[in-house]
Design a protein around this motif. Structure first.
Motif, short mmCIF file in Angstrom:
data_model
loop_
_atom_site.label_atom_id
_atom_site.label_comp_id
_atom_site.label_asym_id
_atom_site.label_seq_id
_atom_site.Cartn_x
_atom_site.Cartn_y
_atom_site.Cartn_z
N UNK A 64 0.86 -1.18 0.00
CA UNK A 64 0.00 0.00 0.00
C UNK A 64 0.89 1.23 0.00
N UNK A 65 0.81 2.02 -1.04
CA UNK A 65 1.66 3.20 -1.18
C UNK A 65 1.19 4.31 -0.24
N UNK A 66 2.16 4.95 0.41
CA UNK A 66 1.86 6.09 1.27
C UNK A 66 1.34 5.68 2.63
N UNK A 72 -9.76 3.67 -2.52
CA UNK A 72 -10.69 2.69 -3.09
C UNK A 72 -10.08 1.31 -3.27
N UNK A 73 -8.80 1.20 -3.51
CA UNK A 73 -8.19 -0.08 -3.88
C UNK A 73 -8.33 -1.11 -2.77
N UNK A 100 -8.88 10.98 7.58
CA UNK A 100 -7.90 11.60 6.69
C UNK A 100 -7.04 10.55 6.00
N UNK A 101 -6.80 9.43 6.68
CA UNK A 101 -6.02 8.34 6.12
C UNK A 101 -6.91 7.17 5.68
N UNK A 102 -8.18 7.45 5.48
CA UNK A 102 -9.15 6.51 4.88
C UNK A 102 -9.49 5.30 5.74
N UNK A 103 -9.31 5.40 7.05
CA UNK A 103 -9.65 4.27 7.91
C UNK A 103 -11.15 4.17 8.17
N UNK A 104 -11.93 5.10 7.66
CA UNK A 104 -13.39 5.05 7.82
C UNK A 104 -14.04 4.13 6.79
N UNK A 105 -13.25 3.61 5.86
CA UNK A 105 -13.81 2.78 4.79
C UNK A 105 -14.58 1.59 5.36
#
Length: 204
Positions: A64-66, A72-73, A100-105
């Motif tokens: 996982x980049x960054x 989405x990936x 902010x770091x998409x952990x709510x997905x």
């Protein structure tokens, strides 16, 4: 239903059931006595920003980049369980495991440090600074002494944020109370739930 509790900076050798001499973790010890206790565990990364990509993304962090999860990936554990009919709730006051770091997905309800921070200007400044450095300034500076100097200063700021929780005016009790309220409502339905609670007081 599934309850996932993660604790920043909690060492196994400071847990009573793993031999620690002080009575620091009575509730965890109760859970261990009633369940399974693993004698070996390995993290896929040396810190929150790396290890949690594996916990939620199910892959090695280098895939996982960054920082954080991709927008989405792939699929997160919450997305998989939601597709199986679970109610999903996430609760964390660590800025590095936040929206902010998409952990709510995949979470129906997600409460992060932005919910508890009292100074809106501080929150906005922190978010903009992080975005500015990571997305604009960093890539524009070639490797060398200036880059290394600026990176050193940025890394020091990141360590400060990690150790203070961005002064979000919250603690484990606040996070747990929010989670318990959500779990109580979830239990009133016929659906199972997946709740993730991330605690920070040990880090602070």
């Amino acid at each position: 239903s599934i309850l996932l509790i993660t604790v920043d900076c909690l060492r196994a050798d400071h847990i009573g059931s793993y031999g620690y001499y002080r009575d620091t973790t009575p509730r965890i010890d109760e859970l261990i006595d009633k369940g399974k206790k693993f004698s070996h565990a390995f993290s896929n990364g040396p810190g929150t920003r790396f290890g949690f990509k594996s916990i939620h993304g199910g892959v090695h962090p280098l895939r996982i980049k960054g920082a954080g999860l991709p927008k989405k990936a792939g699929r997160t554990i919450a997305e998989v369980l939601k597709d199986q009919g679970y109610q999903t709730g996430g609760f964390s006051d660590n800025p590095f495991v936040s929206k902010y770091f998409n952990y709510h997905r995949g979470f129906d309800k997600f409460a992060d440090y932005t919910q508890w921070i009292s100074d809106e200007s501080k929150l906005t400044s922190l978010t903009h600074l992080n975005r500015l450095v990571r997305q604009q300034i960093g890539p524009a500076i070639p490797n060398g002494q200036i880059y290394n100097l600026l990176k050193s200063g940025y890394d020091s700021l990141i360590k400060l944020v990690e150790s203070t929780g961005a002064n979000a005016n919250s603690n484990d009790r606040t996070v747990v109370n929010h989670a318990l309220e959500w779990i109580s409502d979830a239990r009133e339905t016929d659906q199972p739930y997946f709740a993730w609670i991330h605690l920070m007081d040990a880090h602070h």
